[in-house]
Design a protein around this motif. Structure first.
Motif, PDB file in Angstrom:
ATOM      1  N   GLU A   1       0.813  -1.218   0.000  1.00 12.51           N
ATOM      2  CA  GLU A   1       0.000   0.000   0.000  1.00 12.51           C
ATOM      3  C   GLU A   1       0.849   1.272   0.000  1.00 12.51           C
ATOM      4  O   GLU A   1       0.342   2.362  -0.250  1.00 12.51           O
ATOM      5  CB  GLU A   1      -0.964   0.021   1.181  1.00 12.51           C
ATOM      6  N   TYR A   2       2.140   1.121   0.267  1.00 15.11           N
ATOM      7  CA  TYR A   2       3.046   2.264   0.270  1.00 15.11           C
ATOM      8  C   TYR A   2       4.009   2.254  -0.922  1.00 15.11           C
ATOM      9  O   TYR A   2       4.779   3.194  -1.107  1.00 15.11           O
ATOM     10  CB  TYR A   2       3.893   2.269   1.539  1.00 15.11           C
ATOM     11  N   SER A   3       3.987   1.198  -1.703  1.00 15.63           N
ATOM     12  CA  SER A   3       5.039   0.952  -2.673  1.00 15.63           C
ATOM     13  C   SER A   3       4.765   1.486  -4.071  1.00 15.63           C
ATOM     14  O   SER A   3       3.642   1.411  -4.569  1.00 15.63           O
ATOM     15  CB  SER A   3       5.283  -0.560  -2.760  1.00 15.63           C
ATOM     16  N   ALA A   4       5.820   1.997  -4.679  1.00 12.97           N
ATOM     17  CA  ALA A   4       5.808   2.363  -6.096  1.00 12.97           C
ATOM     18  C   ALA A   4       6.997   1.675  -6.740  1.00 12.97           C
ATOM     19  O   ALA A   4       7.944   2.312  -7.188  1.00 12.97           O
ATOM     20  CB  ALA A   4       5.879   3.871  -6.275  1.00 12.97           C
ATOM     21  N   GLY A   5       6.971   0.329  -6.698  1.00 14.07           N
ATOM     22  CA  GLY A   5       8.042  -0.444  -7.310  1.00 14.07           C
ATOM     23  C   GLY A   5       8.938  -1.186  -6.345  1.00 14.07           C
ATOM     24  O   GLY A   5       9.903  -1.810  -6.768  1.00 14.07           O
ATOM     25  N   GLY A   6       8.664  -1.074  -5.054  1.00 12.19           N
ATOM     26  CA  GLY A   6       9.444  -1.812  -4.074  1.00 12.19           C
ATOM     27  C   GLY A   6      10.525  -1.015  -3.390  1.00 12.19           C
ATOM     28  O   GLY A   6      11.025  -1.410  -2.334  1.00 12.19           O
ATOM     29  N   LEU A   7      10.910   0.092  -3.971  1.00  5.88           N
ATOM     30  CA  LEU A   7      11.916   0.966  -3.367  1.00  5.88           C
ATOM     31  C   LEU A   7      11.328   2.335  -3.070  1.00  5.88           C
ATOM     32  O   LEU A   7      11.351   2.811  -1.934  1.00  5.88           O
ATOM     33  CB  LEU A   7      13.120   1.115  -4.290  1.00  5.88           C
TER      34      LEU A   7
END
Length: 224
Positions: A200-206
């Motif tokens: 829910e916080y991720s934009a690609g894992g980083l």
């Protein structure tokens, strides 16, 4: 009326009167300590691409009173570069607080933990030398779900994990200690038990999406 006129006329006149034996003899109070003008609180947040975004995470923080908050992120850059670019901004703004989130790019570039830790310590020292009264070090945010470095079969994943954990352990150990940052920001709640950024916080894992940047802002605000 005479004493009042001296106070209005300046502290030097009052101090001169109070130093006279006659004044001391009649029980006048000792001269008050000179209270310096209170320094405006100016918070600056620096880092790599994790300190960018539209808007960057620090824009979600709403300081109270006359406190000002701003910052800048340099995408793809490492700790030493960020420090060099940030110092002139710190001095120009006469910043009281610096929030630093940097180090992932050092890890991703294959630097050894001891080298990254040395750069981090140099950054804290530089900000203190520049007159910053509070340095807040943000622990590296969860990124073990970033496929480019931690995808299935990635033989190099463990060194990245180990370096990240070593940097975060150093921040833990030095926080609140002489020469270390005055405070740290714990970021583990942004990730799962494996250290991967929550979906829910991720934009690609980083990198973080808007919800992730808001969550990071809330963690930093608690420490400020």
């Amino acid at each position: 009326l005479f004493l009042g006129a001296l106070v209005v006329g300046g502290a030097a006149g009052l101090l001169s009167l109070l130093e006279r034996p006659a004044a001391k003899a009649v029980g006048l109070p000792l001269p008050p300590s000179v209270i310096p003008e209170k320094r405006q609180r100016i918070i600056m947040c620096f880092g790599d691409s994790l300190t960018t975004g539209n808007p960057p995470y620090f824009k979600y923080m709403k300081p109270s009173g006359g406190t000002l908050i701003n910052g800048k992120g340099w995408s793809g850059r490492q700790i030493a570069y960020i420090t060099k670019q940030a110092l002139p901004l710190v001095k120009k703004a006469n910043a009281t607080d610096v929030v630093l989130l940097a180090g992932v790019n050092n890890v991703a570039s294959g630097h050894k933990p001891e080298s990254i830790i040395a750069d981090l310590q140099t950054a804290w020292d530089a900000f203190h030398t520049a007159g910053v009264t509070r340095v807040i070090s943000v622990k590296l945010t969860p990124w073990f779900g970033y496929e480019k470095f931690f995808g299935a079969g990635k033989k190099t994943a463990q060194p990245y994990r180990d370096a990240t954990n070593a940097v975060n352990a150093y921040i833990d150990a030095r926080s609140g200690q002489p020469g270390g940052p005055e405070a740290k920001v714990e970021t583990s709640s942004l990730g799962d038990s494996n250290g991967a950024l929550l979906k829910e916080y991720s934009a690609g894992g980083l990198h973080m999406n808007a919800a992730g940047r808001q969550a990071l802002a809330a963690l930093v605000a608690k420490v400020l």
